[in-house]
Design an enzyme around this catalytic site. Structure first.
Site, PDB file in Angstrom:
ATOM      1  N   CYS A  93       1.057  -0.833  -0.125  1.00 19.08           N
ATOM      2  CA  CYS A  93       0.050  -0.075  -0.200  1.00 19.08           C
ATOM      3  C   CYS A  93       0.984   1.386   0.329  1.00 19.08           C
ATOM      4  O   CYS A  93       1.360   1.514  -0.831  1.00 19.08           O
ATOM      5  CB  CYS A  93      -0.951   0.480   1.028  1.00 19.08           C
ATOM      6  SG  CYS A  93      -2.470   1.167   1.209  1.00 19.08           S
ATOM      7  N   HIS A 190      -4.421  -5.729   1.712  1.00 23.10           N
ATOM      8  CA  HIS A 190      -3.776  -5.926   3.364  1.00 23.10           C
ATOM      9  C   HIS A 190      -4.187  -7.628   3.634  1.00 23.10           C
ATOM     10  O   HIS A 190      -5.011  -8.232   2.947  1.00 23.10           O
ATOM     11  CB  HIS A 190      -4.612  -4.920   4.611  1.00 23.10           C
ATOM     12  CG  HIS A 190      -3.764  -3.539   3.794  1.00 23.10           C
ATOM     13  ND1 HIS A 190      -2.725  -2.835   4.665  1.00 23.10           N
ATOM     14  CD2 HIS A 190      -4.643  -2.645   2.845  1.00 23.10           C
ATOM     15  CE1 HIS A 190      -2.476  -1.893   4.450  1.00 23.10           C
ATOM     16  NE2 HIS A 190      -3.451  -1.820   3.200  1.00 23.10           N
TER      17      HIS A 190
HETATM   18 ZN   LIG Z   1      -3.854   0.523   2.640  1.00 16.54          ZN
END
Ligand SMILES: [Zn+2]
Lengths: 246, 437
Positions: A93, A190
């Site tokens: 991310c 995630h």
């Molecule tokens: Zn994220």
């Protein structure tokens, strides 16, 4: 016992939505493969640990990203050298975005990244949230949960990590999820990523072991602690996750 | 800020709403969202006009964790002071749910027989609500990772609470220990700001999401403002609170019906709000009595007796809540079950399970893991070295097996919201169930 040094980048600011699970999985699996994991961390302004064998990093709030950005540029050269040496890395991310060339905000401001991955990211006002299933030749079905408003596009030097079948992945236009260049993996997933994708965990571990000791990974000896062995538990968790609504 | 002009609701909308409510009840519905929707369509200013008649106005409680129990405590503390309190007790914390509650208690002429309204509002819906009905006071509890898969970022949720504070006309009570909530004070000018807080030695019992991997969001102790109510000591179903600041501060210790560190801190929040709402005019004896008797809200965890042995249901819905649940109650001598669903109301993202440490369960092990995401949970426990004795995704099957294998020991089930609803429903089929508190 043979040591493998695992370095987590910016655990204080870039560690959200269960990214800690990636650290834990590497630590445990290294033990179960018969190595001694040495868990290291690096936060802004600290001394950069010597000779890391695996690097990992996670996502963060926008505010966390702002706090680490200048520091990351400061250690960029060192990270480039490690990537050139084929050190395996996994960036999720926010750090995936900053391992690219830049993040351009909605207002047109460019936040510079370190450019280890040939990718660029554009802020949007749409947040891509939900379960993701993607297919990779190397890692099989990749399963996770995305939550990001930056959308990422790959340049010629980066290969996609996987092709999305459920969810959005890098962006809303193409089917790519994540990126790969040298042994550096970037991903939006995630979930945590590694517990349900042990193929990726073992890629990081076996690459590090190969480079440091010139040896192949042996058998995984995980203690039996439930009615099902680890592999079966993982498989069932993967099946459930891939069948859930977005 | 928009000025809301008092206006009597149109009688027709009240009658239609009441009828819709009756019909919903007959059809076996919960009687909450549908009639509210009808009235909202007919008469958008309905809520503002009814609630603005109340002599002491509207008080709002919001935050990620603990708002139902805290709202209930505020209501009981105010009732103990002799006020007539209207509240949205159906647990539907949306504007429409409030409309439905109002309809249940309003006279045909549109009067609500109450001195004050105390409303629990979900962060996202509170923003719409406060634009229509400006609260006189608001209490903002915390911002935690919970519905992040809906709202996106924790900072976005904090922004929603900030909007509530900005629309509040008189006073705002903030959690001093939650940096994102405490910082809301910076954007307030006209409101009177009060804080509730923790004595330094208690802070370790209340880890925040940011504390998990070294903190970045907590203020240094020196920068903390003084708190109107401070929780200074914590016992089993017992708390000590310091009321007031400086020379006028006094300390009270009391037994509590609510249990767990978290609910005791919610009591501090409720006390701070009630002190602000009432100003100096407080009957102290009555306040202590109400505080002692206030019970946790239905559905936020409860203690039952099933087949003669205790069974605790502990609601867990985010990492901070799960950590608190694990640290508030000892695992020793208790059979533990964990039930994790990922339905919309629970949140779809399972990432949060990896932000909780389960090592405190390693010695005793977990007897049963259930719910849609049973295997995710079992996998999580495996990586923390916690022995698991059974994995059964079907809640009903898992519960029967868990209870029959542990008929006489105390039992505890950590469960997400929809898992709790399903378990409660199935517990109804056991004859010897007794709920207390
Ligand atoms: Zn994220």
């Amino acid at each position: 016992m043979k040591q493998i040094r695992v370095l987590q980048l910016y655990p204080r600011d870039m560690n959200i939505y269960g990214d800690y699970g990636n650290t834990l999985v590497l630590q445990r699996r290294l033990q179960w493969y018969g190595y001694e994991p040495v868990m290291l961390s690096y936060n802004p302004g600290e001394e950069f640990p010597t000779d890391p064998d695996i690097l990992i990093g996670g996502g963060g709030q926008d505010s966390g990203q702002d706090r680490i950005q200048a520091d990351l540029l400061g250690i960029g050269e060192r990270l480039h050298a490690l990537a050139e040496q084929q050190v395996p890395m996994l960036m999720i991310c926010g750090l995936y975005q900053l391992f690219g060339h830049f993040f351009e905000t909605r207002a047109g401001r460019r936040i510079q990244g370190i450019g280890i991955l040939d990718v660029e990211t554009y802020g949007t006002d749409k947040r891509l949230i939900g379960n993701v299933v993607a297919e990779s030749d190397e890692f099989g079905t990749v399963i996770g949960y995305e939550n990001h408003s930056g959308q990422t596009y790959l340049g010629d030097d980066a290969a996609p990590l996987a092709a999305v079948t459920t969810g959005e992945g890098n962006n809303q236009r193409d089917a790519h999820e994540g990126a790969r260049q040298h042994n550096v993996l970037g991903s939006y997933l995630h979930g945590s990523l590694l517990p349900k994708n042990p193929a990726i965990a073992d890629f990081l571990i076996s690459t590090a072991v190969q480079q440091k000791f010139g040896e192949q990974l042996g058998e995984l000896a995980s203690p039996a602690s439930s009615p099902l062995p680890l592999q079966a538990l993982t498989e069932r968790a993967r099946q459930t996750a891939s069948s859930r609504p977005r | 800020m928009a000025v809301i002009r008092p206006r009597l609701p149109r009688p027709a909308s009240i009658l239609v709403g009441k009828a819709a409510r009756a019909v919903t009840k007959l059809r076996g519905g919960s009687g909450s969202a549908f009639p509210g929707l009808v009235v909202e369509r007919l008469d958008p200013g309905f809520l503002a006009s009814v609630l603005s008649q109340l002599p002491r106005g509207v008080v709002v409680v919001s935050g990620t964790n603990g708002k139902t129990t805290t709202t209930k405590m505020v209501v009981e503390l105010l009732r103990g002071q002799g006020l007539k309190v209207f509240t949205n007790r159906s647990g539907s914390n949306f504007t429409r749910g409030v409309v439905a509650s109002v309809l249940g208690e309003i006279t045909p002429r549109g009067r609500l027989e109450a001195d004050i309204a105390v409303l629990e509002l979900d962060e996202a819906h509170a923003v719409h609500f406060v634009r229509a009905v400006a609260p006189r006071y608001s209490l903002l509890l915390n911002v935690m990772r919970d519905q992040l898969d809906r709202f996106g970022e924790i900072d976005t949720t904090a922004g929603m609470l900030r909007t509530i504070a900005e629309h509040t006309t008189h006073g705002v009570v903030l959690n001093r220990e939650d940096a994102r909530v405490a910082r809301i004070a910076e954007s307030l000018q006209d409101q009177e700001i009060r804080y509730f807080g923790l004595a330094p030695e208690l802070r370790k019992h209340f880890p925040s999401d940011d504390d998990l991997h070294a903190s970045n969001a907590t203020l240094a102790p020196a920068e903390l403002p003084e708190a109107e109510v401070t929780l200074t000591a914590l016992g089993t179903q017992q708390g000590t609170f310091r009321l007031g600041t400086g020379e006028n501060a006094e300390e009270i210790s009391t037994e509590l019906t609510v249990n767990g560190a978290y609910n005791t801190y919610n009591a501090a929040a409720a006390l701070a709000l009630v002190r602000q709402v009432l100003g100096g005019a407080i009957d102290h004896q009555a306040l202590l009595r109400s505080l002692k008797e206030a019970a946790p809200a239905f559905g936020r965890g409860e203690s039952l007796t099933v087949g003669g042995a205790p069974l605790d249901l502990v609601l867990v819905k985010n990492p901070a809540g799960f950590r608190l649940g694990l640290s508030s109650f000892s695992a020793e001598g208790v059979a533990t079950m964990i039930a994790i669903n990922d339905n919309y109301a629970d949140g779809r993202d399972m990432s949060w399970l990896w932000d909780v440490s389960f090592e405190s369960l390693a010695a005793q092990g977990v007897e049963m893991v259930s719910g849609v995401r049973a295997y995710d949970m079992a996998l999580r426990l495996h990586y923390d070295g916690v022995p698991v004795r059974g994995v059964e995704p079907e809640l009903v099957v898992a519960l029967d097996e868990f209870l029959s294998r542990h008929p006489r020991t105390p039992r505890r089930i950590f469960c997400t919201y929809t898992a709790m609803l399903a378990l409660r429903k199935h517990l109804g089929s056991y004859t010897e169930v007794e709920a207390f508190n």
